[in-house]
Scaffold this motif. Structure first.
Motif, mmCIF file in Angstrom:
data_model
loop_
_atom_site.group_PDB
_atom_site.id
_atom_site.type_symbol
_atom_site.label_atom_id
_atom_site.label_comp_id
_atom_site.label_asym_id
_atom_site.label_seq_id
_atom_site.Cartn_x
_atom_site.Cartn_y
_atom_site.Cartn_z
ATOM 1 N N TYR A 27 0.825 -1.203 0.000
ATOM 2 C CA TYR A 27 0.000 0.000 0.000
ATOM 3 C C TYR A 27 0.862 1.257 0.000
ATOM 4 O O TYR A 27 2.013 1.244 0.416
ATOM 5 C CB TYR A 27 -0.946 0.016 1.201
ATOM 6 C CG TYR A 27 -0.264 -0.006 2.551
ATOM 7 C CD1 TYR A 27 0.060 1.181 3.214
ATOM 8 C CD2 TYR A 27 0.051 -1.200 3.174
ATOM 9 C CE1 TYR A 27 0.682 1.171 4.449
ATOM 10 C CE2 TYR A 27 0.671 -1.234 4.419
ATOM 11 C CZ TYR A 27 0.979 -0.046 5.054
ATOM 12 O OH TYR A 27 1.597 -0.060 6.279
ATOM 13 N N ASP A 28 0.246 2.327 -0.471
ATOM 14 C CA ASP A 28 0.848 3.653 -0.453
ATOM 15 C C ASP A 28 0.454 4.279 0.885
ATOM 16 O O ASP A 28 -0.737 4.470 1.162
ATOM 17 C CB ASP A 28 0.317 4.465 -1.629
ATOM 18 C CG ASP A 28 0.844 5.892 -1.677
ATOM 19 O OD1 ASP A 28 1.301 6.421 -0.643
ATOM 20 O OD2 ASP A 28 0.771 6.488 -2.765
ATOM 21 N N SER A 29 1.423 4.599 1.710
ATOM 22 C CA SER A 29 1.130 5.112 3.049
ATOM 23 C C SER A 29 0.335 6.415 3.006
ATOM 24 O O SER A 29 -0.462 6.685 3.908
ATOM 25 C CB SER A 29 2.408 5.279 3.863
ATOM 26 O OG SER A 29 3.289 6.163 3.218
ATOM 27 N N GLN A 30 0.510 7.219 1.984
ATOM 28 C CA GLN A 30 -0.246 8.476 1.872
ATOM 29 C C GLN A 30 -1.730 8.197 1.631
ATOM 30 O O GLN A 30 -2.587 8.869 2.199
ATOM 31 C CB GLN A 30 0.329 9.363 0.765
ATOM 32 C CG GLN A 30 -0.308 10.727 0.687
ATOM 33 C CD GLN A 30 -0.134 11.549 1.968
ATOM 34 O OE1 GLN A 30 0.834 11.422 2.695
ATOM 35 N NE2 GLN A 30 -1.103 12.394 2.243
ATOM 36 N N VAL A 31 -2.035 7.219 0.787
ATOM 37 C CA VAL A 31 -3.432 6.852 0.529
ATOM 38 C C VAL A 31 -4.073 6.373 1.832
ATOM 39 O O VAL A 31 -5.191 6.760 2.167
ATOM 40 C CB VAL A 31 -3.533 5.758 -0.560
ATOM 41 C CG1 VAL A 31 -4.950 5.211 -0.667
ATOM 42 C CG2 VAL A 31 -3.072 6.302 -1.904
ATOM 43 N N VAL A 76 -7.530 4.184 -3.812
ATOM 44 C CA VAL A 76 -6.386 4.490 -4.668
ATOM 45 C C VAL A 76 -6.912 5.184 -5.925
ATOM 46 O O VAL A 76 -6.340 6.156 -6.395
ATOM 47 C CB VAL A 76 -5.605 3.210 -5.049
ATOM 48 C CG1 VAL A 76 -4.592 3.477 -6.148
ATOM 49 C CG2 VAL A 76 -4.921 2.622 -3.823
#
Length: 106
Positions: A27-31, A76
């Motif tokens: 996963y993208d930590s910002q998302v 996302v």
């Protein structure tokens, strides 16, 4: 792994990051930072909607992982306002509240 054992392990998880890490979902930590509650609520909604459980040879790990992955991917490709996970985003009849200034000064 039996569902009872898996659910016992899931009880120890508290954040979206914990769940994503547990199921090995990249996963993208910002998302996740921006949408963590929305992702967990959507995950819950998907589980509630799919009462049948795992399909074929999927198993419980696969079942939960599939729904969590889908919940994460929803954010996302979109955002919380568009996805309308929580009731506050679904209230179409809500109007901005108007409070006259003079009533605030009383």
């Amino acid at each position: 792994m039996r569902n009872d054992e898996l659910e016992a392990e899931l009880e120890d998880l508290s954040s979206a990051e914990d769940f994503l890490d547990f199921f090995g979902i990249a996963y993208d930590s910002q998302v996740v930072f921006v949408n963590r509650l929305h992702i967990l609520q959507r995950f819950h909604d998907y589980l509630e909607a799919d009462k049948d459980g795992p399909t074929g040879d999927e198993g419980w790990m696969g079942y939960y992982s599939r729904h969590l992955t889908t919940a994460y991917q929803d954010f996302v490709a979109s955002d919380a306002r568009t996805e309308k996970v929580f009731k506050v985003f679904n209230d179409q009849n809500s109007k901005p509240a108007f409070v006259p200034l003079d009533t605030l000064l009383k």
